[in-house]
Design an enzyme around this catalytic site. Sequence first.
Site, mmCIF file in Angstrom:
data_model
loop_
_atom_site.group_PDB
_atom_site.id
_atom_site.type_symbol
_atom_site.label_atom_id
_atom_site.label_comp_id
_atom_site.label_asym_id
_atom_site.label_seq_id
_atom_site.Cartn_x
_atom_site.Cartn_y
_atom_site.Cartn_z
ATOM 1 N N ASP A 166 3.204 -0.380 -3.450
ATOM 2 C CA ASP A 166 2.293 0.064 -4.506
ATOM 3 C C ASP A 166 2.773 1.414 -5.017
ATOM 4 O O ASP A 166 3.119 2.303 -4.240
ATOM 5 C CB ASP A 166 0.855 0.171 -3.933
ATOM 6 C CG ASP A 166 -0.181 0.320 -5.030
ATOM 7 O OD1 ASP A 166 -0.052 1.244 -5.865
ATOM 8 O OD2 ASP A 166 -1.134 -0.474 -5.053
ATOM 9 N N ASN A 192 -9.254 -6.681 -4.635
ATOM 10 C CA ASN A 192 -10.280 -6.306 -5.619
ATOM 11 C C ASN A 192 -10.352 -7.409 -6.667
ATOM 12 O O ASN A 192 -9.311 -7.822 -7.202
ATOM 13 C CB ASN A 192 -9.913 -4.974 -6.288
ATOM 14 C CG ASN A 192 -9.793 -3.846 -5.284
ATOM 15 O OD1 ASN A 192 -10.611 -3.750 -4.375
ATOM 16 N ND2 ASN A 192 -8.798 -2.999 -5.425
ATOM 17 N N HIS A 243 -3.578 -10.343 -6.060
ATOM 18 C CA HIS A 243 -2.746 -9.700 -5.025
ATOM 19 C C HIS A 243 -3.605 -9.251 -3.861
ATOM 20 O O HIS A 243 -4.784 -8.971 -4.014
ATOM 21 C CB HIS A 243 -2.018 -8.486 -5.606
ATOM 22 C CG HIS A 243 -2.916 -7.513 -6.317
ATOM 23 N ND1 HIS A 243 -3.360 -7.726 -7.601
ATOM 24 C CD2 HIS A 243 -3.465 -6.344 -5.924
ATOM 25 C CE1 HIS A 243 -4.129 -6.729 -7.970
ATOM 26 N NE2 HIS A 243 -4.233 -5.875 -6.970
ATOM 27 N N HIS A 249 -3.758 -6.155 -1.073
ATOM 28 C CA HIS A 249 -3.251 -4.835 -0.692
ATOM 29 C C HIS A 249 -3.129 -4.819 0.832
ATOM 30 O O HIS A 249 -4.043 -5.272 1.529
ATOM 31 C CB HIS A 249 -4.261 -3.730 -1.042
ATOM 32 C CG HIS A 249 -4.505 -3.534 -2.498
ATOM 33 N ND1 HIS A 249 -4.027 -2.443 -3.181
ATOM 34 C CD2 HIS A 249 -5.197 -4.265 -3.406
ATOM 35 C CE1 HIS A 249 -4.407 -2.508 -4.449
ATOM 36 N NE2 HIS A 249 -5.130 -3.612 -4.617
HETATM 37 P P1 5GP Z 1 -5.974 -3.400 -8.179
HETATM 38 O O1 5GP Z 1 -6.582 -2.126 -8.703
HETATM 39 O O2 5GP Z 1 -5.863 -4.433 -9.283
HETATM 40 O O3 5GP Z 1 -6.624 -3.924 -6.947
HETATM 41 O O4 5GP Z 1 -4.510 -3.019 -7.714
HETATM 42 C C1 5GP Z 1 -3.445 -2.853 -8.587
HETATM 43 C C2 5GP Z 1 -2.451 -1.969 -7.882
HETATM 44 O O5 5GP Z 1 -1.223 -2.075 -8.552
HETATM 45 C C3 5GP Z 1 -2.837 -0.471 -7.895
HETATM 46 O O6 5GP Z 1 -2.984 0.002 -6.580
HETATM 47 C C4 5GP Z 1 -1.678 0.181 -8.623
HETATM 48 O O7 5GP Z 1 -1.299 1.432 -8.060
HETATM 49 C C5 5GP Z 1 -0.575 -0.845 -8.524
HETATM 50 N N1 5GP Z 1 0.341 -0.828 -9.662
HETATM 51 C C6 5GP Z 1 -0.013 -0.790 -10.975
HETATM 52 N N2 5GP Z 1 1.098 -0.791 -11.750
HETATM 53 C C7 5GP Z 1 2.152 -0.845 -10.889
HETATM 54 C C8 5GP Z 1 3.580 -0.863 -11.100
HETATM 55 O O8 5GP Z 1 4.077 -0.832 -12.212
HETATM 56 N N3 5GP Z 1 4.349 -0.921 -9.991
HETATM 57 C C9 5GP Z 1 3.830 -0.947 -8.727
HETATM 58 N N4 5GP Z 1 4.695 -0.992 -7.721
HETATM 59 N N5 5GP Z 1 2.510 -0.926 -8.498
HETATM 60 C C10 5GP Z 1 1.669 -0.866 -9.558
#
Ligand code: 5GP
Length: 143
Positions: A29, A85, A98, A100
């Site tokens: 992440d 989430n 996804h 985490h």
């Molecule tokens: P969510 O908020 O949808 O549960 O998690 C999305 C995650 O993707 C976040 O923790 C964010 O930091 C990560 N993320 C967003 N854009 C990118 C990216 O371009 N590259 C990587 N490696 N992680 C990303």
Amino acid sequence: MECIFCNITERKAEAEILFEDENIIAFLDIQPVNYGHTLVIPKKHFDNFLTVPHDELSKLMNATQFIAGAVKRSLNADGFNIISNNGDSAGQTVYHFHFHIIPRFNSDFTLKPKVKMYPTGEMKKYADHIRSLISKYRDIYNG
Ligand code: 5GP
Ligand code: ZN
């Protein structure tokens, strides 16, 4: 539709990829809660937990267990959180499903939402309400 995780899968965007096979890909992440915070995604695009087909979910779960073990052992972590989430209100920001994996160390930080108490009788009402929907859709679960 532009999706950053599809772009990572297709190597159109960069990422620190840890592991991949024909179905899943795992990468760091970009904004870690702790260093080593990893995301595990299906290579195919599904918006959220409810729209991932069973066979894809099962492969994703297996891979998440494998990667979580590797993250924990390699970082000598004391534990880890597996989080997903789903929806804006739950903090989802990327609509490509996804898991985490967040490595955790003793006393690093607390991750506990403020809990509520049910007023008298309300717990059963909530259970009844959810149970009625479960029995309505039970056939879907049974296949
Ligand atoms: P969510 O908020 O949808 O549960 O998690 C999305 C995650 O993707 C976040 O923790 C964010 O930091 C990560 N993320 C967003 N854009 C990118 C990216 O371009 N590259 C990587 N490696 N992680 C990303
Ligand atoms: Zn996608």
